[in-house]
Motif scaffolding. Structure first.
Motif, mmCIF file in Angstrom:
data_model
loop_
_atom_site.group_PDB
_atom_site.id
_atom_site.type_symbol
_atom_site.label_atom_id
_atom_site.label_comp_id
_atom_site.label_asym_id
_atom_site.label_seq_id
_atom_site.Cartn_x
_atom_site.Cartn_y
_atom_site.Cartn_z
ATOM 1 N N LEU A 24 1.176 7.530 6.932
ATOM 2 C CA LEU A 24 2.405 6.905 6.477
ATOM 3 C C LEU A 24 3.435 7.976 6.175
ATOM 4 N N PRO A 25 4.659 7.783 6.605
ATOM 5 C CA PRO A 25 5.682 8.795 6.317
ATOM 6 C C PRO A 25 5.972 8.874 4.820
ATOM 7 N N THR A 26 6.547 10.005 4.437
ATOM 8 C CA THR A 26 6.781 10.267 3.020
ATOM 9 C C THR A 26 7.657 9.220 2.358
ATOM 10 N N PHE A 70 7.810 6.085 2.837
ATOM 11 C CA PHE A 70 7.288 4.725 2.857
ATOM 12 C C PHE A 70 7.132 4.142 1.457
ATOM 13 N N PHE A 71 6.335 4.843 0.656
ATOM 14 C CA PHE A 71 6.043 4.282 -0.651
ATOM 15 C C PHE A 71 7.275 4.099 -1.517
ATOM 16 N N PRO A 72 8.125 5.124 -1.638
ATOM 17 C CA PRO A 72 9.331 4.919 -2.455
ATOM 18 C C PRO A 72 10.143 3.713 -1.992
ATOM 19 N N LEU A 132 8.484 0.401 -2.953
ATOM 20 C CA LEU A 132 8.617 0.148 -4.388
ATOM 21 C C LEU A 132 10.042 -0.229 -4.744
ATOM 22 N N LEU A 133 11.016 0.460 -4.162
ATOM 23 C CA LEU A 133 12.401 0.123 -4.459
ATOM 24 C C LEU A 133 12.700 -1.313 -4.045
ATOM 25 N N TRP A 135 7.474 3.664 -9.255
ATOM 26 C CA TRP A 135 8.400 4.414 -8.427
ATOM 27 C C TRP A 135 8.668 5.808 -8.978
ATOM 28 N N THR A 154 6.742 8.741 -7.748
ATOM 29 C CA THR A 154 6.882 9.303 -6.402
ATOM 30 C C THR A 154 7.736 10.563 -6.408
ATOM 31 N N ASP A 207 5.250 15.354 -2.404
ATOM 32 C CA ASP A 207 4.254 14.378 -1.996
ATOM 33 C C ASP A 207 2.924 15.104 -1.735
ATOM 34 N N SER A 210 1.545 14.758 1.973
ATOM 35 C CA SER A 210 2.203 15.238 3.177
ATOM 36 C C SER A 210 2.966 16.527 2.912
ATOM 37 N N ARG A 236 10.334 14.781 -2.531
ATOM 38 C CA ARG A 236 10.925 13.483 -2.863
ATOM 39 C C ARG A 236 11.681 13.571 -4.161
ATOM 40 N N ARG A 277 -2.619 5.119 0.379
ATOM 41 C CA ARG A 277 -2.404 5.880 1.604
ATOM 42 C C ARG A 277 -3.701 6.432 2.172
#
Lengths: 326, 152, 500
Positions: free
Chosen positions: B39-41, B43-45, B48-49, C178, C181, C185, C188, C192, C452
């Motif tokens: 999953l790209p970096t 994705f999660f943020p 969640l947003l 959130w 995050t 990361d 990876s 962020r 993940r």
């Protein structure tokens, strides 16, 4: 005449003061506690070794050497915190492959290890080996290569960019294999994951066999050359360099103390003398925990050369993988 | 003063703007190759947003349609101006002290902070100021000599 | 399996003058550190670790375990008295505990929290002693998918502690998730929300955030009424330790919370705060008067306090059997093992059974001693209500700042704390409950990591996510907690032939 006497008196007083202060400063280091910044979390191998060394230095120097843990952030915050302190020898940095090698090579960092730091010595070391579960169908490394071709086995490592991960990546590259990497945070956790079946193969340390006994099977040591302690921990297991001459499996895992560049020479000398006296003896070596390997290099030039050799080793590997930050 | 309804709707609106900005930042995240992460970096943020935004919209509608969420219809944020003043001035005094610490060092900030925060809260009696100062002094001593903290 | 010879050896090791002194010292230091916001078990343990160089293993580990257990308990004192959890473990206790305090039931709350902590700690010590080898397997089985299941279970907890407004609660839970995050990361290496500053590389640290959200915002909120006199009945300050009858009534809560705490402690990586919230949510779910929770329910104090101390014994389990820390603080205990050249693992139990027994017995004694020392501590703490708020609050703020600055030696950390404090003040004034925010934050890193890595392990197939016995059990429990009651009621109605 009076004026000349006054001037002479003033000059000599000034000279005395400067001289006195100079000697006072020289004689006084260290006169307050020293802080050792460790870029790993408390309790892990790197931290424990740093604490043992700090304790030994503390006895030699006569002042407490307090460990401060600043983990996370790709080791950058910890490294920078040392550079933000004055170059007076009261803040030491526990350098390691991530902070001095991998991170500066793979991302833009606000520091350059060999320019901004004066490395004092290297001590802790580790070598990695490839492990599978005892009930795995692969009993030799050759069988493993055969079996892994074409599949994407799950490879357990501790953290991205850490030596185990790099060794695994290098091995995959050299032998034409592909893996799915799962980062399980620590070496014991990755081996636990192996035993539990979360991953099919894992990179652990040479000494890891001690803790896991007959649950895991070592396939090969991921190194070009044989080091002395291999026989003790993994008897009969070959290194990549021995089994496959021509294949690269260089690993570089060292760690030690450094101070900020610009620290006065006499302070550096005190630290060098203290560290040699504290750690270059049998009593100290006997106190090193079983799971930790030791490779002593002392002195600014030699340690710098060691670090440079690591850069020379990892740069082409990282470049070949497209990870070298230019 | 200021009904909960109005305050919460204003906050919800500000939150949505912030979420949009953060999402815009997230879409610019790079995913280096070292991980091989599926999953790209960003994705999660972003997920969640989106979740936060959805929940915000829902409770925003609760406020618009029913005048409250969780039974706070008719409630107010501050009972009176005095209450608001004390809380907000303490907040401002604290933040200002931090700024002073950043610019001018700990000693200056400490000397300014202690009385001003006490003052903001409504302290007027001299003996209370004295006690606070003593407490501050003792804390400083314990931390510097007991724990070896170096305040700079 | 019980070996009398080894047992006696252990008693010899334990009941040495130095060891006993370390035990009592550790409990006292632990309680004091626990009370001070900003300093917590990890800090206290790192400070104590150097001292263990001078001593042999048993006194060292007893000192560390005493500090660990006592500091988890100590946080509840400030949580009850000032609504400021001294450690992360006490976050769930603050609301109900302080509400009881203000309502004049402070002595009762303090007594309950002490008793619960001691009993929870004793329970997990016994479980550790009896079941270590068996439960070690459980800890080893925990992989990304199981962690994901535990975090998803946390959703149900959020639902329970969201307070009056569910959607505002979920919003804040999302914000908490959130916020984790931020930083580099770990999966990876990408950056962020670092805003161009390397200080943000490690993201927002838990302790400054928690202290900001609780302590600093409390100071701002308390400032509004700082000059008001608190009317209290002096007799309410009398510490009441629950008697046998009361304990019997409470046995359900005690048992459930002890089990929850021990299990969460066993799961590597989860901390005491998670256990506290999970058991709080469970008690609220079972209660006939759920609305009391949050306003001063005794169970709202007993459950989290029992659970958080129960994590100690649980945390030792994977730490000693697998070398994988059960909680972040337990990682430091690992250091003590390593310094003394002891490698955690099954070998350890076989070769040094005497040390293992000494640890179990030591834990037992630590909890007993905690009961005694704690009693004196809370008698003193209850009196704090006599001090005017406008004196207490500035000093609390000062202690928090000093504690954070001392622990992290970084102005940046203080900045994070203050920013969190401002944020906490704003949302509390607007009627949000902080519990969902905190739970989201605490679970966030594990949640993302679990999610993940699960995708990686399952190689993309969602079905694989559930192909894990432990995970299935957890998901089933989640289903039960969320939908069990309504479904059960429905079934009963249909079965009793009720036409409605």
């Amino acid at each position: 005449m009076k004026r000349i006497i006054k001037q002479l008196a003033g000059l000599s007083l000034a000279a005395l003061a400067v001289f006195g202060m100079g000697t006072a400063a020289q004689a006084a280091y260290p006169e307050k506690p020293i802080t050792l910044v460790v870029s790993f979390a408390a309790g892990g191998n790197a931290d424990v070794m740093a604490r043992i060394q700090a304790e030994a230095m503390s006895k030699e120097l006569g002042v407490p050497v307090n460990v401060v843990n600043r983990p996370g952030g790709a080791h950058v915050p910890a490294t920078m915190s040392v550079l933000e302190a004055p170059a007076d020898g009261y803040t030491l940095f526990n350098w390691s492959p991530p902070s001095f090698m991998v991170v500066p090579l793979t991302r833009a960092t606000p520091y350059k290890p060999l320019e901004d730091f004066v490395p004092l010595f290297a001590g802790i070391s580790a070598s990695n080996a490839l492990y599978v579960r005892s009930d795995s169908p692969y009993t030799t490394f050759e069988e493993f290569i055969e079996g892994a071709k074409g599949k994407k086995l799950k490879m357990g490592v501790n953290n991205l960019g850490a030596p185990p991960n790099l060794s695994a990546v290098q091995m995959a590259d050299q032998f034409g294999l592909e893996f799915t990497t799962i980062a399980l945070k620590t070496v014991p956790a990755s081996l636990n994951g192996l035993v539990a079946g979360e991953v099919d193969v894992a990179v652990g340390q040479v000494a890891s066999l001690n803790a896991f006994g007959d649950k895991i099977r070592p396939l090969i040591i991921l190194d070009n050359n044989r080091k002395d302690f291999y026989e003790k921990d993994l008897p009969g297991v070959r290194t990549v360099g021995e089994a496959f001459p021509g294949k690269e499996a260089g690993a570089w895992v060292h760690g030690g103390f450094a101070v900020k560049a610009g620290t006065p020479d006499d302070v550096v000398k005190v630290l060098l003398d203290a560290s040699a006296a504290a750690m270059d003896n049998d009593a100290f070596r006997a106190s090193i925990p079983k799971a930790i390997s030791w490779y002593w290099v002392h002195g600014v030039e030699d340690t710098t050369a060691l670090i440079q050799s690591g850069k020379d080793l990892y740069s082409p590997i990282l470049d070949g993988l497209g990870l070298l930050h230019k | 003063m200021i009904s909960q309804r109005v305050a919460n709707l204003v906050f919800a609106a500000m939150l949505m703007v912030t979420l949009a900005y953060m999402a815009w930042l997230a879409s610019g995240f790079e995913t280096p190759a070292l991980g091989g992460a599926t999953l790209p970096t960003h994705f999660f943020p972003l997920v969640l947003l989106a979740f936060i935004a959805t929940c915000t919209v829902i409770y925003g509608f609760e406020y618009i349609l029913t005048g409250g969420s969780g039974g706070d219809q008719g409630d107010v944020v501050y009972e009176d101006w005095l209450q608001a003043r004390r809380g907000l001035f303490t907040l401002i005094a604290t933040c200002a002290s931090f700024m002073i610490w950043r610019e001018f060092g700990f000693a200056v900030a400490g000397l300014i902070a202690t009385p001003s925060i006490a003052l903001a809260m409504g302290t007027r009696k001299l003996w209370q100021f004295a006690v606070i100062f003593m407490g501050a002094g003792m804390t400083y001593l314990v931390f510097t000599h007991g724990l070896g903290t170096q305040f700079s | 399996m019980f070996d009398a010879v080894t047992f006696n050896l252990a008693l010899d090791l334990l009941f040495q003058p130095l060891t006993l002194v370390m035990l009592v010292t550790g409990v006292t230091i632990g309680i004091v550190i626990g009370v001070l916001p900003g300093l917590g078990p990890p800090v206290a343990l790192s400070l104590a670790l150097p001292f263990t160089f001078e001593m042999s293993f048993v006194p060292s580990i007893v000192l560390l375990l005493a500090i660990y257990s006592a500091s988890i308990y100590g946080g509840s004192i400030s949580a009850i008295v000032a609504r400021i959890p001294g450690t992360g473990a006490a976050v769930a206790t603050a609301q109900d505990g302080n509400a009881m305090f203000r309502a004049g039931r402070g002595g009762e709350a303090l007594g309950l929290s002490l008793t619960g902590s001691v009993l929870g700690g004793l329970f997990s010590a016994v479980v550790l002693a009896v079941f270590a080898p068996l439960l070690a397997k459980l800890a080893a089985e925990f992989g990304p998918r199981e962690y994901l299941a535990v975090c998803v279970f946390g959703l149900s907890v959020v639902v329970r502690v969201a307070g009056a407004s569910l959607w505002k609660g979920l919003t804040m839970a999302g914000v908490g998730l959130w916020l984790t995050t931020w930083g580099i990361d770990p999966l990876s290496g990408g950056e962020r929300y670092t805003f161009g500053s390397y200080q943000f590389y490690s993201g927002i640290k838990l302790i400054p955030f928690l202290i900001g959200i609780f302590a600093v915002s409390e100071v701002f909120i308390g400032a509004e009424r700082a000059m008001a006199r608190i009317d209290f009945n002096a007799s309410s300050l009398k510490i009441t330790i629950p008697g046998w009858q009361r304990l019997k009534d409470l046995r359900g809560t005690l048992a459930r919370s002890s089990v929850i705490g021990t299990i969460i402690g066993i799961i590597p990586g989860e901390g005491a705060a998670v256990a506290a919230y999970y058991s709080y949510a469970e008690e609220k779910r079972r209660s006939d008067t759920p609305d009391e929770f949050g306003k001063g329910s005794p169970l709202g104090v007993l459950a989290p306090e029992t659970a958080n101390n129960a994590t100690v014994g649980g945390a030792l389990l994977p730490t000693m059997t697998l070398g994988v820390p059960g909680t972040p603080a337990a990682a430091i205990l690992l250091g003590a093992f390593a310094i003394n050249n002891l490698t955690p693992g099954p070998m350890l139990f076989e070769e040094r059974g005497d040390i293992m027994y000494a640890i179990y017995i030591g834990l037992f004694v630590i909890n007993i001693v905690m009961m005694v020392i704690g009693y004196f501590a809370i008698r003193f703490a209850a009196q704090i209500i006599r001090v005017p708020q406008n004196i207490v609050l500035p000093l609390v703020l000062l202690l928090s700042v000093a504690g954070i600055y001392s622990t992290f030696a970084s102005l940046f950390a203080v900045g994070i704390m203050l920013a969190s404090g401002v944020f906490g003040y704003v949302i509390r004034k607007l009627g949000f409950s902080v519990a969902p925010l905190v739970i989201g934050f605490v679970l966030g890193a594990i949640f993302e990591d679990g999610f993940r890595q699960s995708i990686t392990t399952s190689q993309g197939s969602i079905l694989e996510f559930f192909n894990t016995p432990i995970g299935l059990v957890i998901y089933f429990l989640l289903f039960l907690t969320l939908f069990g009651e309504p479904i059960w009621k429905r079934l009963r109605r249909t079965m009793s032939g009720d036409p409605a």
